[in-house]
Design an enzyme around this catalytic site. Structure first.
Site, short mmCIF file in Angstrom:
data_model
loop_
_atom_site.label_atom_id
_atom_site.label_comp_id
_atom_site.label_asym_id
_atom_site.label_seq_id
_atom_site.Cartn_x
_atom_site.Cartn_y
_atom_site.Cartn_z
N HIS A 138 57.29 43.55 69.00
CA HIS A 138 56.60 44.77 68.82
C HIS A 138 55.78 45.46 68.10
O HIS A 138 56.16 44.07 66.39
CB HIS A 138 57.52 46.57 68.62
CG HIS A 138 56.20 47.63 69.66
ND1 HIS A 138 56.52 47.59 67.94
CD2 HIS A 138 56.40 47.47 70.33
CE1 HIS A 138 55.43 48.65 69.08
NE2 HIS A 138 56.18 49.39 70.37
N GLN A 218 65.22 49.14 70.47
CA GLN A 218 64.93 49.29 71.63
C GLN A 218 67.03 48.72 71.37
O GLN A 218 67.76 48.79 73.13
CB GLN A 218 64.76 48.28 72.50
CG GLN A 218 63.60 48.51 72.18
CD GLN A 218 62.73 48.94 73.71
OE1 GLN A 218 63.64 50.25 74.36
NE2 GLN A 218 61.62 49.79 73.33
N CYS A 379 52.93 46.78 73.85
CA CYS A 379 52.79 46.52 72.41
C CYS A 379 53.24 45.37 71.69
O CYS A 379 53.84 45.07 70.71
CB CYS A 379 53.29 47.59 71.43
SG CYS A 379 52.20 49.31 71.87
#
Ligand code: PMP
Length: 421
Positions: A138, A218, A379
């Site tokens: 990311h 995540q 992103c």
């Protein structure tokens, strides 16, 4: 905890045994709403997660009964607010299996990684040093390293991935040359869903004396975690993806790093003594928590941890694996649909494109059917460059989603595809 006492009697409790998923879903009031006259299907959980009743109630209870600043007041409310805030730190530490005095509370993963970049890396990196990052990071785990590299003369090296979305581990280990001082890698990809073998990666990095930063934003909502067992140096988490309010998160770091790192932000709370001759900083983790924190948010984070534990992280992981398998089968049956990220070890994220349709058009028309998915670059520009696409659609699942929603999503996608292709 005292902060939720006024609501406890009415709040849902799960016992972590055989889970009644319909009851769990009923804990999330937002999921009952309609969008464009259709029942909502919320499949944007990798972006942010929805909040269960105990978390929502904790915000109301805190502001009704306990609102005060932390650590600055000796009055009862100040003490209660401080206990609630520190209680949340203790809960999160237990949840992650780390020491509470090694857990810096902050606004989220972005802040946590920047803290490592500016307090650990900036004073240490020199021209010729290398920060190794993976292709699937990311932007929050790329840009801070670029900024620090610019200021120190270090460079950022990329570890590539394989076409199915796994990390190319052999290439990664080959890239661990003596110049590499730090490795920044995600535990779970927010675009591909790939679960990286971070324990083994950190073991290899340690053999080369490389400090490791794992982006856990995540992973925390979906996997039963034992951060201590991963063997990394830093682990970053985000609260808003794990049922907690926005603006909450944490950085776990080994105590010796926290002791050695200078503060990133200065102000109140992070000091023991201030004079114009010099300032004595507080001990970690408070040394890194200048200013008034998001107290209510962290009370909510504590409630979120209680909630996730009551459902059971093993149950959550198993439920999401089942939903992912169903959604993957349903999407694979749609002609012209291509899934990005097919690693065997995957969390509930499916990025895809449909031949002849633009990602944003698909997402916009799905929204009109009540289905919330994300479209764009998530992103992760360098990752999409690898696949040679400008955007994908991403459906991301959570334990409170249902098999019926997956069927509705697939039916909506077939309809939308016919309109576009
Ligand atoms: N890393 C990953 C893998 C993410 O998915 C996200 C959130 N989309 C972030 C970092 C940034 O987290 P936050 O915006 O909560 O700081």
């Amino acid at each position: 905890m005292p902060q939720t006492a006024v609501h406890d009697a009415a709040l849902p409790v799960h016992d972590g045994g055989e889970v009644d998923w319909a009851r769990v879903r009923a804990d999330f009031p937002l999921l009952m709403r309609e969008v464009h006259g259709k029942p909502l299907v919320y499949f944007d959980n990798a972006n942010t997660g929805q909040k269960p009743l105990p978390v929502i109630a904790s915000q109301d209870a805190f502001y009704r009964r306990q609102n005060a600043n932390v650590s600055r007041a000796v009055h009862a409310l100040g003490t209660e607010a401080t206990e609630a805030y520190e209680g949340a730190r203790n809960k999160l530490a237990r949840f992650l299996n780390v020491r509470a005095d090694e857990l810096v509370l902050c606004s989220g993963t972005t802040f946590a990684i920047n803290l490592v970049a500016y307090s650990w890396a900036l004073p240490r990196l020199k021209p010729g040093d290398v920060v190794l990052v993976s292709r699937m990071e990311h932007h929050a785990n790329i840009v801070p390293w670029q900024l620090v590299a610019q200021r120190t003369g270090a460079t950022v090296r990329v570890a590539e991935i394989l076409p199915d979305g796994r990390l190319d581990l052999e290439a990664l280990y080959r890239a661990m040359t003596p110049q590499v001082k730090l490795l920044a890698v995600t535990h779970v990809s927010n675009v591909l869903g790939t679960i990286n073998p971070v324990r083994e990666i950190c073991r290899q990095a340690r053999r080369h004396g490389i400090v490791t930063v794992v982006d856990g934003s995540q992973a925390v909502p979906h996997l039963k975690l034992d951060v201590a067992a991963i063997g990394c140096d830093f682990y970053a988490v985000t609260g808003h993806k794990m049922c907690a309010p926005t603006g909450t998160g944490a950085l776990w770091a080994r105590r010796e790093h926290l002791e050695a790192m200078p503060p990133f932000i200065g102000g109140g709370e992070m000091i023991k003594e201030v004079s114009f001759e010099g300032t004595v900083f507080n001990d970690p983790p408070h040394k890194f928590e200048a200013g008034t924190p998001n107290i209510a948010g962290f009370v909510g984070l504590g409630a979120a941890v209680d909630y996730l534990e009551s459902v059971g992280m093993d149950n959550i992981a198993a439920r999401e694996a089942e939903l992912l398998a169903h959604a993957t089968r349903a999407l694979q049956a749609i002609p012209g649909l291509r899934i990005f990220g097919t690693a065997p070890d995957k969390a509930g994220v499916i990025s895809f494109l449909v031949d002849g349709a633009h990602a944003h058009d698909l997402a916009t028309l799905l929204d009109l059917e009540g289905v919330a998915v994300r479209s764009g670059q998530h992103c992760a520009h360098p990752l999409l460059q690898f696949f040679g696409v400008a955007a994908t659609v991403r459906a991301s699942l959570a334990f409170y989603n249902t098999h019926e929603e997956i069927e509705r999503f697939a039916a909506a996608l077939r309809k939308v595809r016919q309109l576009l292709c």
